[in-house]
Scaffold this active site. Sequence first.
Site, PDB file in Angstrom:
ATOM      1  CG  ASP A   1       5.808  38.172 -13.474  1.00 24.95           C
ATOM      2  OD1 ASP A   1       6.230  37.426 -12.591  1.00 24.95           O
ATOM      3  OD2 ASP A   1       4.943  38.801 -13.633  1.00 24.95           O
ATOM      4  CE  LYS A   2       5.657  29.789 -12.606  1.00 26.51           C
ATOM      5  NZ  LYS A   2       4.501  29.695 -11.496  1.00 26.51           N
ATOM      6  CG  HIS A   3       0.973  33.681 -15.261  1.00 26.15           C
ATOM      7  ND1 HIS A   3       0.345  34.484 -14.472  1.00 26.15           N
ATOM      8  CD2 HIS A   3       0.045  32.762 -15.799  1.00 26.15           C
ATOM      9  CE1 HIS A   3      -0.923  34.203 -14.444  1.00 26.15           C
ATOM     10  NE2 HIS A   3      -1.114  33.317 -15.349  1.00 26.15           N
ATOM     11  CB  SER A   4       1.806  28.597 -13.280  1.00 25.62           C
ATOM     12  OG  SER A   4       1.287  27.195 -13.511  1.00 25.62           O
TER      13      SER A   4
ATOM     14  CB  THR B   1      -0.001  32.622  -6.779  1.00 23.15           C
ATOM     15  OG1 THR B   1       0.691  31.550  -7.617  1.00 23.15           O
ATOM     16  CG2 THR B   1       1.175  33.247  -6.050  1.00 23.15           C
TER      17      THR B   1
ATOM     18  NE  ARG C   1     -10.534  32.318 -18.749  1.00 21.14           N
ATOM     19  CZ  ARG C   1      -9.097  32.297 -18.124  1.00 21.14           C
ATOM     20  NH1 ARG C   1      -8.558  33.277 -17.815  1.00 21.14           N
ATOM     21  NH2 ARG C   1      -8.572  30.983 -18.457  1.00 21.14           N
TER      22      ARG C   1
ATOM     23  CB  SER D   1      -6.267  35.577 -18.861  1.00 25.75           C
ATOM     24  OG  SER D   1      -6.350  35.857 -17.363  1.00 25.75           O
TER      25      SER D   1
ATOM     26  CE  LYS E   1      -2.836  37.441 -14.781  1.00 25.47           C
ATOM     27  NZ  LYS E   1      -4.270  37.004 -15.358  1.00 25.47           N
ATOM     28  CE  LYS E   2       2.483  37.505 -15.305  1.00 23.20           C
ATOM     29  NZ  LYS E   2       2.549  37.759 -13.994  1.00 23.20           N
TER      30      LYS E   2
END
Length: 485
Positions: A109-112, A149, A197, A212, A216-217
């Site tokens: 997975d990827k997150h920004s 997203t 937040r 946060s 999730k990951k």
Amino acid sequence: MEAPGTPRPPGLLAGGGSQGPANPAPEPKQVPELIRLKRDGSRLSEADIRGFVRAVVDGSAQAVQIGAMLMAIRLRGMDLEETTALTRALAESGQRLEWPEAWQGQLVDKHSTGGVGDKVSLVLAPALAACGCKVPMISGRGLGHTGGTLDKLESIPGFTVIQSPEQMQELLEQVGCCIVSQSEKLVPADGILYAARDVTATVDSLPLVTASILSKKAVEGLMALVVDVKFGGAAIFPSEVQARELAKTLVEVGAGLGLRVAAALTSMDTPLGRSVGHTLEVEEALLCMDGAGPPDLRDLVTRLGGALLWLSGRAQSQEEGAARVAAVLDDGSARDRFQRMLAAQGVDEDLARGLCSGTPARRRKLLPRAREQEELRAAADGTVELIRALPLALVLHELGAGRSRAGEPLRPAVGAELLVGVGQRLRRGTPWLRVHRDGPALSDGQRRALQGALVLSGRAPFAAPSPFAELVLPPPARAPGEPQQ
């Protein structure tokens, strides 16, 4: 040594919040006491943190108390142990995802951390699926001036972000990727804190960002994760030093949770790509999946994807991984996965097909469109040094592209197209920005803010630099029985 009560810099994590060892209590502390402890700079124990998270989920913590605790954490910080405990408590507030044993080496997975024009996830998830990965992406909505997203995908009529764990597994079996929201079953505590937040000026807290993202990951059972940590004028953490601290913290907390995390540092002074706004960014993501589109977007997609393929053992090097991602963008297989994901997550099949096989002009007709367009022209001759992302995002937020309150509806068609790029030579009067709006004409103040975003110089035209700065890698995996260094 700091005297008790000495304020710390906002967002400080390492050592932040520590005033000696936690004071164990025979009975769980009440929420006001927990807030007071953190407000006064004390360290919260794991039991304290679990108690607060439990109160958030069961509703016994009032909204004002949640906001007060978030602000206390924002101002006082958390140390590494507190941050790890908060991450674990958020992750354990809901159901952990369980996958078939055969998928264990495929899950990535990827997150920004959030940017302006950042539509990388829309492209990268289907591209990784086309490379043989399984991508169970639990994503978020817009925070502050940054776009989310989920909001971008929901601008496509019919797209459904709420999926049960069983539905997620079916999506991964059929498509190879899904992009979903937190739900009551998946990380519910983070869903509540994330929304709070956004409206309590605590978006830029390093421990809250870390917890946060990784909570999730942590429930996804991943082989590898890449986090895109933005720095620059429109990033949550403007300085590269702060961003690097966050990147290292993500890698360290991830390792403590058994996650193989790498963190990419990428610039967010100028918007990513040429489009900002939900439907406009969907269109640009599709252009990238056509093998075209802005070079900075493609560069970031291929670099992050290449790192993930390498970390998960599906490529021998980052460069080989990047080449594989580029290949699935160019041959249409990433776009095919995106079409299948749209249809599987609720989009009408004809609409999904039209978006993914149509021309850019046809795509625009299939998505929500703003009622009016307004172009701004360059006020002088010059070379584009910078297009400041923050003032652009703030004006679009005012026009309805962002939220001021949790749950507030958005105007998905509001956005802007950059008609020029960094390094390009302009003549006075050349159109440089096209604003898509649903309301009245831009105010004088909004027009001034936007014109101030265009920074010109007298130097010769130049090639725009890549937004990618560096990749912070996890420690090497140890063999069974090998001692820790």
